[in-house]
Write an enzyme that holds these catalytic residues in place. Structure first.
Site, PDB file in Angstrom:
ATOM      1  N   ARG A 145      41.072  64.461  35.083  1.00 41.38           N
ATOM      2  CA  ARG A 145      40.866  63.293  35.936  1.00 41.38           C
ATOM      3  C   ARG A 145      39.478  62.702  35.742  1.00 41.38           C
ATOM      4  O   ARG A 145      39.276  61.488  35.865  1.00 41.38           O
ATOM      5  CB  ARG A 145      41.053  63.708  37.401  1.00 41.38           C
ATOM      6  CG  ARG A 145      40.649  62.647  38.412  1.00 41.38           C
ATOM      7  CD  ARG A 145      41.057  63.044  39.819  1.00 41.38           C
ATOM      8  NE  ARG A 145      40.508  64.326  40.232  1.00 41.38           N
ATOM      9  CZ  ARG A 145      39.288  64.482  40.767  1.00 41.38           C
ATOM     10  NH1 ARG A 145      38.500  63.431  40.941  1.00 41.38           N
ATOM     11  NH2 ARG A 145      38.868  65.672  41.139  1.00 41.38           N
ATOM     12  N   TYR A 150      50.156  36.585  39.842  1.00 47.56           N
ATOM     13  CA  TYR A 150      50.928  37.789  40.095  1.00 47.56           C
ATOM     14  C   TYR A 150      50.937  38.127  41.584  1.00 47.56           C
ATOM     15  O   TYR A 150      49.879  38.229  42.217  1.00 47.56           O
ATOM     16  CB  TYR A 150      50.355  38.946  39.292  1.00 47.56           C
ATOM     17  CG  TYR A 150      51.039  40.266  39.547  1.00 47.56           C
ATOM     18  CD1 TYR A 150      52.425  40.380  39.463  1.00 47.56           C
ATOM     19  CD2 TYR A 150      50.308  41.389  39.890  1.00 47.56           C
ATOM     20  CE1 TYR A 150      53.062  41.587  39.709  1.00 47.56           C
ATOM     21  CE2 TYR A 150      50.933  42.606  40.133  1.00 47.56           C
ATOM     22  CZ  TYR A 150      52.306  42.694  40.042  1.00 47.56           C
ATOM     23  OH  TYR A 150      52.929  43.889  40.293  1.00 47.56           O
ATOM     24  N   LYS A 157      54.302  46.019  31.024  1.00 50.71           N
ATOM     25  CA  LYS A 157      55.000  44.858  30.494  1.00 50.71           C
ATOM     26  C   LYS A 157      54.975  44.845  28.958  1.00 50.71           C
ATOM     27  O   LYS A 157      55.543  45.730  28.323  1.00 50.71           O
ATOM     28  CB  LYS A 157      54.391  43.586  31.083  1.00 50.71           C
ATOM     29  CG  LYS A 157      54.214  43.598  32.606  1.00 50.71           C
ATOM     30  CD  LYS A 157      55.497  43.811  33.362  1.00 50.71           C
ATOM     31  CE  LYS A 157      55.396  43.485  34.841  1.00 50.71           C
ATOM     32  NZ  LYS A 157      54.351  44.197  35.597  1.00 50.71           N
ATOM     33  N   ASP A 192      43.540  38.163  34.015  1.00 50.13           N
ATOM     34  CA  ASP A 192      44.782  38.905  33.830  1.00 50.13           C
ATOM     35  C   ASP A 192      45.434  38.380  32.562  1.00 50.13           C
ATOM     36  O   ASP A 192      45.901  37.245  32.508  1.00 50.13           O
ATOM     37  CB  ASP A 192      45.704  38.721  35.035  1.00 50.13           C
ATOM     38  CG  ASP A 192      46.940  39.597  34.976  1.00 50.13           C
ATOM     39  OD1 ASP A 192      47.398  39.900  33.853  1.00 50.13           O
ATOM     40  OD2 ASP A 192      47.466  39.971  36.041  1.00 50.13           O
TER      41      ASP A 192
END
Length: 349
Positions: A41, A93, A191, A166
């Site tokens: 992590r 979005y 996507k 974006d």
């Protein structure tokens, strides 16, 4: 990596192990929760690192991967001071706008919503806002923002707003906003980069060392780490992005042309390139009927996969302001004539 190579070539080669000495041709899966004395992590894994190297090579910065596109958005918003003013396109979005609305309701941010193509309003916002959140083409209306003019205004502004783009719809093969002066680029890797509708992942890219450090700190602090298998799948998907996008774009252009000539279609929204097409029917009922009548194209909410998907966006929470009859079509890799036959039959010939 040879910088003279095209983006399509770099998408195939970036992040691979060095050739020779018995190294594998592809980066292996490294499903480790800890590496030595450190949690993965905190330090990442070789699988994450290879994917980040590849995306960074395409966008021209340092990439940080997250568990999803929304985890990426949240990490970028974590950079903002309390009370910051952020400008966002009216059409963009829905997940991002939902996160901004939530932050505004909690008194953490002030959100200004601007028409995406009102460049003068965005240039004015560069002198007044703390953050410009840009999206081009926009989701789902496919408006093209004047990134050059807006980012130039932001760079010359005494306010020096943080600029975030974006780039999910354009992909790094369509444009590289960091080269235009953007501070951060974000992608929903779910996507087009992933491209096969089989993973959730996001990535943020920046050429600024201070922002890269903060973005990685946000990932560590929140635990928004990508899954090893998802990162491996995303890297595999990235390798074929060039050929997938080229083929889907050719089909999208063909469908946009035929839709524009169909009497049942009121308006076609297509920026001239890319695999997304939106078009307006007379009203919401007509749009819903088309979705119900399609046999090949999936009526589904996501996009960017090898299969074509369509959705009426106005029925979704947060998108009620979208034109009622607008349909967002993500064009996949099916035969163009088969896709048109499906749409044409759904429209009534």
């Amino acid at each position: 990596m040879n910088e003279s190579w095209s983006a399509r070539t770099r998408a195939i080669l970036a992040g691979r192990p060095d050739a020779g000495d018995g190294n594998p041709a592809n980066v292996p899966l490294v499903p480790a929760s800890a590496l030595g004395l450190d949690y993965s992590r905190e330090v990442g894994t070789p699988t994450w690192a290879a994917f980040e190297e590849a995306v960074g090579a395409l966008e021209g910065g340092t990439a940080t991967a997250y568990a999803s596109g929304m985890a990426t958005v949240t990490a970028v918003l974590d950079l903002l001071p309390a009370g910051a003013t952020i400008a966002v396109p009216v059409y963009s979005y829905a997940g991002t706008r939902g996160a901004l609305d939530h932050a505004q309701q909690q008194g953490k941010l002030t959100v200004r919503r601007l028409e995406p193509t009102d460049t003068d309003a965005w240039i004015a916002a560069a002198a007044e806002a703390d953050v410009l959140w840009l999206e081009s083409p926009t989701n789902p209306t496919l408006d093209v923002m004047d990134l050059d003019a807006i980012l130039t205004a932001a760079r010359s502004s005494d306010r020096a707003p943080l600029t975030v783009v974006d780039n999910t719809f354009a992909t790094p093969l369509g444009q590289q906003p960091l080269g235009k002066g953007a501070d951060v680029v974000v992608h929903s890797v779910t996507k087009f980069i992933g491209g096969h509708s089989d993973l959730l992942l996001g990535v943020a890219v920046t050429a600024r060392d201070d922002l890269s450090t903060s973005l990685r700190d946000a990932r560590t602090r929140t635990g928004a780490t990508p899954g090893t298998f998802e990162a491996w799948l995303a890297l595999r998907g990235l390798r074929t992005l060039g050929v997938r996008l080229a083929e889907a774009s050719k089909t999208a252009s063909l469908l946009a042309e035929r839709l524009a000539a169909h009497p049942a279609v009121a308006r076609v929204r297509y920026p001239g390139t890319g695999a997304m097409v939106s078009f307006d029917l007379a009203d919401g009922d007509a749009a819903e009927r088309l979705c119900a009548n399609l046999k090949l194209i999936h009526n589904a909410t996501s996009l960017g996969g090898v299969e074509s998907t369509i959705e009426r966006r106005a029925h979704l929470p947060g998108d009620a302001h979208v034109p009622d009859g607008l349909l967002r079509l993500s064009v996949g890799l099916e035969d163009p004539d088969d896709l048109w036959g499906d749409v044409s039959a759904g429209l009534g010939g």
